[in-house]
Write a protein that holds these residues in place. Structure first.
Motif, PDB file in Angstrom:
ATOM      1  N   ASN A  70      49.557  37.669  32.770  1.00 20.68           N
ATOM      2  CA  ASN A  70      49.009  38.468  31.661  1.00 20.68           C
ATOM      3  C   ASN A  70      49.246  39.998  31.961  1.00 20.68           C
ATOM      4  OD1 ASN A  70      46.676  37.804  32.506  1.00 20.68           O
ATOM      5  ND2 ASN A  70      45.579  38.247  30.890  1.00 20.68           N
ATOM      6  N   TYR A  71      49.633  40.355  33.083  1.00 19.99           N
ATOM      7  CA  TYR A  71      49.421  41.718  33.498  1.00 19.99           C
ATOM      8  C   TYR A  71      50.875  42.220  33.887  1.00 19.99           C
ATOM      9  CZ  TYR A  71      44.479  41.735  33.932  1.00 19.99           C
ATOM     10  OH  TYR A  71      43.305  41.740  33.600  1.00 19.99           O
ATOM     11  N   ILE A  97      49.312  48.982  36.054  1.00 20.36           N
ATOM     12  CA  ILE A  97      49.269  47.473  35.552  1.00 20.36           C
ATOM     13  C   ILE A  97      48.719  47.721  34.267  1.00 20.36           C
ATOM     14  CG2 ILE A  97      47.833  45.459  36.132  1.00 20.36           C
ATOM     15  CD1 ILE A  97      47.977  46.364  39.128  1.00 20.36           C
ATOM     16  N   GLY A 122      47.445  45.434  31.113  1.00 20.88           N
ATOM     17  CA  GLY A 122      47.004  44.020  30.710  1.00 20.88           C
ATOM     18  C   GLY A 122      47.675  43.677  29.389  1.00 20.88           C
ATOM     19  N   GLN A 123      48.220  42.473  29.103  1.00 23.37           N
ATOM     20  CA  GLN A 123      48.973  42.256  27.815  1.00 23.37           C
ATOM     21  C   GLN A 123      47.881  41.620  26.682  1.00 23.37           C
ATOM     22  OE1 GLN A 123      52.541  43.298  27.655  1.00 23.37           O
ATOM     23  NE2 GLN A 123      51.557  44.257  29.214  1.00 23.37           N
ATOM     24  N   HIS A 159      43.016  42.647  26.480  1.00 26.98           N
ATOM     25  CA  HIS A 159      43.229  43.797  27.437  1.00 26.98           C
ATOM     26  C   HIS A 159      43.485  45.057  26.774  1.00 26.98           C
ATOM     27  CE1 HIS A 159      43.129  40.813  30.667  1.00 26.98           C
ATOM     28  NE2 HIS A 159      43.887  39.918  29.974  1.00 26.98           N
ATOM     29  N   VAL A 174      43.112  41.186  38.457  1.00 30.76           N
ATOM     30  CA  VAL A 174      44.478  41.102  38.223  1.00 30.76           C
ATOM     31  C   VAL A 174      45.350  39.880  39.048  1.00 30.76           C
ATOM     32  CG1 VAL A 174      46.766  42.156  38.663  1.00 30.76           C
ATOM     33  CG2 VAL A 174      44.603  43.462  37.804  1.00 30.76           C
TER      34      VAL A 174
END
Length: 88
Positions: free
Chosen positions: A6-7, A18, A20-21, A25, A86
């Motif tokens: 999810n990153y 970076i 976060g999705q 996030h 991460v």
């Protein structure tokens, strides 16, 4: 080790960040920026299970540095990514 799915890395204002999705996030108060070496590792290892030795070998091959230095650099990078949540 593995980079969590999810990153993603996005280029923002000339920096590789970076991101976060997803809803969990959405807090953008913490920014993680990657230098060119960290971005290289991210691009080579994202989506794969890897060991520290495998990641170190990538640095030795790409940059021609010694194995000991590559191991230290990879250990530092992975420790930071794990601390930030991460990587696992």
């Amino acid at each position: 080790m593995k980079i969590k799915e999810n990153y993603k890395v996005r280029k923002v204002a000339g920096e590789n960040l970076i991101i976060g999705q997803g809803v969990s996030h959405s807090d953008m108060t913490k920014i993680i920026s990657l230098n060119s070496t960290a971005l290289f590792l991210w691009e080579q290892l994202n989506g794969k299970e890897f060991t520290l030795d495998e990641a170190s070998a990538l640095l030795v091959e790409k940059f021609g540095i010694g194995k000991e230095q590559a191991c230290a650099d990879v250990k530092s990078w992975t420790d930071q990514m794990v601390a930030e949540g991460v990587m696992e």
